[in-house]
Write a protein that holds these residues in place. Structure first.
Motif, PDB file in Angstrom:
ATOM      1  N   GLU A 208       0.807  -1.218   0.000  1.00 52.52           N
ATOM      2  CA  GLU A 208       0.000   0.000   0.000  1.00 52.52           C
ATOM      3  C   GLU A 208       0.843   1.272   0.000  1.00 52.52           C
ATOM      4  O   GLU A 208       0.320   2.360  -0.252  1.00 52.52           O
ATOM      5  N   ASN A 274      -9.554   2.179 -12.347  1.00 48.63           N
ATOM      6  CA  ASN A 274      -8.255   2.733 -11.927  1.00 48.63           C
ATOM      7  C   ASN A 274      -7.232   2.554 -13.034  1.00 48.63           C
ATOM      8  O   ASN A 274      -6.404   1.634 -12.997  1.00 48.63           O
ATOM      9  N   LYS A 279       0.748   4.593  -5.704  1.00 51.84           N
ATOM     10  CA  LYS A 279       0.808   4.426  -4.257  1.00 51.84           C
ATOM     11  C   LYS A 279       1.726   5.485  -3.667  1.00 51.84           C
ATOM     12  O   LYS A 279       2.612   5.988  -4.350  1.00 51.84           O
ATOM     13  N   SER A 381      -3.027   4.330   2.576  1.00 53.30           N
ATOM     14  CA  SER A 381      -4.489   4.434   2.622  1.00 53.30           C
ATOM     15  C   SER A 381      -5.017   4.683   1.212  1.00 53.30           C
ATOM     16  O   SER A 381      -4.441   5.485   0.471  1.00 53.30           O
ATOM     17  N   PRO A 382      -6.100   4.032   0.808  1.00 50.92           N
ATOM     18  CA  PRO A 382      -6.677   4.299  -0.512  1.00 50.92           C
ATOM     19  C   PRO A 382      -7.049   5.757  -0.710  1.00 50.92           C
ATOM     20  O   PRO A 382      -6.912   6.309  -1.805  1.00 50.92           O
ATOM     21  N   ALA A 385      -3.974   7.661  -1.630  1.00 50.39           N
ATOM     22  CA  ALA A 385      -3.567   7.392  -3.010  1.00 50.39           C
ATOM     23  C   ALA A 385      -4.369   8.229  -4.000  1.00 50.39           C
ATOM     24  O   ALA A 385      -3.831   8.785  -4.960  1.00 50.39           O
TER      25      ALA A 385
END
Length: 435
Positions: A208, A274, A279, A381-382, A385
């Motif tokens: 991540e 996406n 990242k 963390s998404p 990103a």
């Protein structure tokens, strides 16, 4: 796929004829190390109008040539593949693979300067909004080498490349540069290893965020100390071993673009929505980040530096252009400080007031690793990103990057063969032989 029988074909035939005549004139002269100043002027006089013709040809026909080579942009070759295919399609526009390979084996001071023709070509490809965008996307695709290693890395979480070590720990990928014999100086080989490692970290769904750091050195002066990067390997540059396509231009459009913008999935529907897989990255800087090392810092999201570290961009003193640093440092520092760093060679210490624009955290040397890891955990963390992508779009719009890359492609090729750079190469080589 052949060129269509239009004005393009006539112009291509004229270019091929002019290029052959230029080659004959150059071949009649002594090889470059033995040329007099007058003979070198004769070579320059023969090459100049043909290079002007190549530039005009690309202005008129560049998009059609690019579309033909890439099957109307359905394929995305990397730079060297694009050069080889174009040289075959339009003789005289670019040197063929055999000539380029022969030139690459020569020391920098005695090369004929064939990469200038590559610079002319890439300048016009990147200047075109359609071709340029496609090429930039193609260069952000995962490399075949990374794809071949992905299954093994996902299974083991660790990979040793020649100059880079990659390890997954929890959800963090640790990329450790260990070009130990030259203080992590950049080479064509290191660039390839580092791009492979970054690709794998981005492709692995278990990762991540990533941390970039230099390994402990074996060099007597820095034995046991970590070093982030000593910048471009000058010995390799002077020996002619720094590749224009695979390093000087390829690094900007490949490795550094992937750190900043992530991987491009292309037309594969499984990547939707996406299209970019990006990242967060943290750089942990021990001792110094010189040249390309400092350029890396301009692409990451968080920089942790030891309080005794320093940063510099000595490319102007070396005679070349420091990649995208002129663009990115201006956005970060403003024009005045950027001029002092790039034009005047100002070094910045981690404790200097100016360093607050470059470093997010400055800590005691023994705390660099732990603080960098904590930063990566915070950023993993998404939502981070997604937001980093939007920040990057605001800070460096793709069209601004493409326009800068277009001019850089030619300027850097010209600098490699400019009189002042070649004089530095000669003096360095003489000093090496005397040592």
């Amino acid at each position: 796929m052949p060129l269509t029988p239009t004005r393009l074909a006539d112009d291509a035939a004229n270019l091929a004829e002019r290029a052959r005549a230029c080659d004959v004139a150059i071949a009649a002269l002594p090889a470059k190390p033995a040329r007099t100043d007058e003979e070198q002027r004769a070579a320059d006089d023969a090459q100049r109008p043909v290079r002007d013709l190549r530039d005009r040809f690309m202005r008129l026909h560049g998009r059609e040539v690019y579309d033909t080579v890439t099957d109307r942009r359905t394929r995305g070759p990397r730079l060297a593949q694009l050069v080889a295919a174009t040289a075959e399609l339009v003789p005289g526009l670019l040197p063929d693979a055999a000539r380029l390979a022969a030139e690459e084996r020569l020391p920098q001071a005695v090369k004929e300067g064939l990469v200038i023709d590559l610079g002319i070509f890439f300048r016009r490809v990147l200047a075109d909004p359609v071709s340029g965008e496609h090429l930039l996307d193609a260069m952000r695709a995962p490399t075949p080498r990374a794809l071949s290693l992905l299954a093994a890395f996902e299974r083991t979480g660790e990979l040793d490349l020649d100059t880079v070590h990659l390890q997954r720990s929890g959800r963090i990928a640790h990329v450790t540069v260990r070009n130990l014999d030259c203080l992590n100086a950049e080479t064509t080989e290191l660039n390839a290893d580092l791009e492979t490692a970054v690709d794998l970290a981005l492709l692995d769904p278990a990762v991540e965020a990533g941390v970039l750091r230099g390994a402990e050195m074996t060099h007597p002066r820095y034995a046991g100390k970590r070093v982030f990067s000593a910048g471009i390997n000058l010995k390799h540059l002077h020996a002619g071993r720094i590749s224009y396509t695979d390093f000087l231009l390829g690094r900007e459009l490949g490795l550094l673009s992937k750190l900043r913008r992530g991987l491009r999935g292309g037309e594969d529907p499984t990547w939707w929505p996406n299209a970019d897989v990006a990242k967060p990255w943290v750089a942990a800087v021990d001792t110094f980040a010189i040249g390309g090392g400092m350029q890396i810092l301009l692409t990451v999201d968080h920089v942790v530096a030891a309080d005794d570290a320093y940063f510099s961009l000595p490319a102007a003193q070396e005679g070349i252009v420091p990649g995208m640093a002129n663009l990115r440092l201006t956005a970060l520092f403003g024009g005045r400080l950027t001029r002092r760093v790039i034009l005047d060679g100002k070094s910045i210490g981690a404790r200097d007031p100016e360093a607050t624009l470059l470093c997010d955290e400055v800590v005691a040397p023994e705390r660099v690793g732990a603080v960098a890891l904590a930063a990566a955990e915070r950023l993993a963390s998404p939502a981070v990103a997604v937001n980093r992508r939007m920040v990057n779009l605001a800070e460096e719009p793709p069209d601004a990057f493409r326009a800068y890359a277009s001019e850089f492609a030619l300027v850097q090729a010209l600098r490699l063969h400019s009189a002042d750079v070649l004089d530095k190469v000669h003096r360095f080589s003489t000093a090496e032989r005397s040592a």
